[in-house]
Design a protein around this motif. Structure first.
Motif, PDB file in Angstrom:
ATOM      1  N   GLU A  27       0.827  -1.202   0.000  1.00  0.00           N
ATOM      2  CA  GLU A  27       0.000   0.000   0.000  1.00  0.00           C
ATOM      3  C   GLU A  27       0.867   1.260   0.000  1.00  0.00           C
ATOM      4  O   GLU A  27       0.601   2.214  -0.729  1.00  0.00           O
ATOM      5  CB  GLU A  27      -0.938   0.017   1.208  1.00  0.00           C
ATOM      6  N   GLU A  28       1.920   1.253   0.818  1.00  0.00           N
ATOM      7  CA  GLU A  28       2.837   2.392   0.866  1.00  0.00           C
ATOM      8  C   GLU A  28       3.535   2.576  -0.480  1.00  0.00           C
ATOM      9  O   GLU A  28       3.695   3.702  -0.950  1.00  0.00           O
ATOM     10  CB  GLU A  28       3.887   2.191   1.966  1.00  0.00           C
ATOM     11  N   LYS A  29       3.934   1.461  -1.085  1.00  0.00           N
ATOM     12  CA  LYS A  29       4.610   1.510  -2.379  1.00  0.00           C
ATOM     13  C   LYS A  29       3.695   2.119  -3.434  1.00  0.00           C
ATOM     14  O   LYS A  29       4.129   2.957  -4.234  1.00  0.00           O
ATOM     15  CB  LYS A  29       5.056   0.099  -2.797  1.00  0.00           C
ATOM     16  N   ILE A  32       3.561   5.858  -2.858  1.00  0.00           N
ATOM     17  CA  ILE A  32       4.786   6.513  -3.315  1.00  0.00           C
ATOM     18  C   ILE A  32       4.813   6.580  -4.840  1.00  0.00           C
ATOM     19  O   ILE A  32       5.193   7.609  -5.412  1.00  0.00           O
ATOM     20  CB  ILE A  32       6.029   5.784  -2.753  1.00  0.00           C
ATOM     21  N   ALA A  33       4.389   5.513  -5.504  1.00  0.00           N
ATOM     22  CA  ALA A  33       4.333   5.522  -6.972  1.00  0.00           C
ATOM     23  C   ALA A  33       3.397   6.629  -7.464  1.00  0.00           C
ATOM     24  O   ALA A  33       3.696   7.319  -8.442  1.00  0.00           O
ATOM     25  CB  ALA A  33       3.882   4.158  -7.500  1.00  0.00           C
ATOM     26  N   GLY A  34       2.302   6.816  -6.766  1.00  0.00           N
ATOM     27  CA  GLY A  34       1.378   7.903  -7.104  1.00  0.00           C
ATOM     28  C   GLY A  34       2.012   9.267  -6.912  1.00  0.00           C
ATOM     29  O   GLY A  34       1.837  10.173  -7.738  1.00  0.00           O
ATOM     30  N   ASP A  35       2.790   9.408  -5.837  1.00  0.00           N
ATOM     31  CA  ASP A  35       3.497  10.669  -5.583  1.00  0.00           C
ATOM     32  C   ASP A  35       4.505  10.959  -6.685  1.00  0.00           C
ATOM     33  O   ASP A  35       4.627  12.097  -7.150  1.00  0.00           O
ATOM     34  CB  ASP A  35       4.213  10.633  -4.228  1.00  0.00           C
ATOM     35  N   ILE A  36       5.231   9.939  -7.109  1.00  0.00           N
ATOM     36  CA  ILE A  36       6.219  10.107  -8.182  1.00  0.00           C
ATOM     37  C   ILE A  36       5.519  10.510  -9.471  1.00  0.00           C
ATOM     38  O   ILE A  36       5.984  11.414 -10.190  1.00  0.00           O
ATOM     39  CB  ILE A  36       7.055   8.818  -8.362  1.00  0.00           C
ATOM     40  N   VAL A  39       4.744  14.145  -9.324  1.00  0.00           N
ATOM     41  CA  VAL A  39       5.930  14.986  -9.530  1.00  0.00           C
ATOM     42  C   VAL A  39       6.259  15.061 -11.018  1.00  0.00           C
ATOM     43  O   VAL A  39       6.569  16.137 -11.543  1.00  0.00           O
ATOM     44  CB  VAL A  39       7.140  14.473  -8.714  1.00  0.00           C
ATOM     45  N   PHE A  40       6.165  13.933 -11.716  1.00  0.00           N
ATOM     46  CA  PHE A  40       6.419  13.945 -13.156  1.00  0.00           C
ATOM     47  C   PHE A  40       5.386  14.806 -13.883  1.00  0.00           C
ATOM     48  O   PHE A  40       5.730  15.533 -14.819  1.00  0.00           O
ATOM     49  CB  PHE A  40       6.450  12.525 -13.727  1.00  0.00           C
ATOM     50  N   ALA A  41       4.146  14.753 -13.469  1.00  0.00           N
ATOM     51  CA  ALA A  41       3.117  15.597 -14.085  1.00  0.00           C
ATOM     52  C   ALA A  41       3.439  17.069 -13.849  1.00  0.00           C
ATOM     53  O   ALA A  41       3.285  17.905 -14.757  1.00  0.00           O
ATOM     54  CB  ALA A  41       1.740  15.246 -13.522  1.00  0.00           C
ATOM     55  N   GLU A  42       3.902  17.385 -12.652  1.00  0.00           N
ATOM     56  CA  GLU A  42       4.257  18.765 -12.328  1.00  0.00           C
ATOM     57  C   GLU A  42       5.441  19.244 -13.172  1.00  0.00           C
ATOM     58  O   GLU A  42       5.418  20.349 -13.709  1.00  0.00           O
ATOM     59  CB  GLU A  42       4.589  18.876 -10.843  1.00  0.00           C
ATOM     60  N   LEU A  43       6.462  18.406 -13.307  1.00  0.00           N
ATOM     61  CA  LEU A  43       7.621  18.838 -14.087  1.00  0.00           C
ATOM     62  C   LEU A  43       7.273  18.978 -15.558  1.00  0.00           C
ATOM     63  O   LEU A  43       7.765  19.896 -16.225  1.00  0.00           O
ATOM     64  CB  LEU A  43       8.840  17.954 -13.845  1.00  0.00           C
TER      65      LEU A  43
END
Length: 84
Positions: A27-29, A32-36, A39-43
């Motif tokens: 679940e944590e993984k 974190i994958a969602g967070d990454i 970040v890619f969408a933001e960049l």
């Protein structure tokens, strides 16, 4: 081994704890994958090239010697193909 788990409540409880721990980590993984991904969408939204950033991340994971060797081989192959 499987018989040991079925025969003793202690082993079964220990197995259950391992399974639940793995489930929590999964679940944590996923989080974190969602967070990454965010970040890619933001960049990308800021005009950066996500593919180039992924390449840089891959390169930064390698040590200097490994990176130099890979770059030398790539350069050699590109020269052989008339790409430089």
């Amino acid at each position: 081994m499987a018989a040991d788990v079925a025969d003793t409540g202690v082993a079964a409880e220990e197995l259950k704890q391992f399974i639940e721990r793995i489930e929590r980590l999964e679940e944590e993984k996923a989080g974190i994958a969602g967070d990454i991904k965010d970040v890619f969408a933001e960049l990308k939204g800021r005009g950066f090239d996500a593919k180039a950033v992924r390449s840089i991340l891959r390169i930064r994971k390698k040590d200097h010697a490994e990176r130099q060797e890979e770059e030398a081989i790539l350069e050699l192959y590109m020269q052989a193909l008339g790409m430089t």
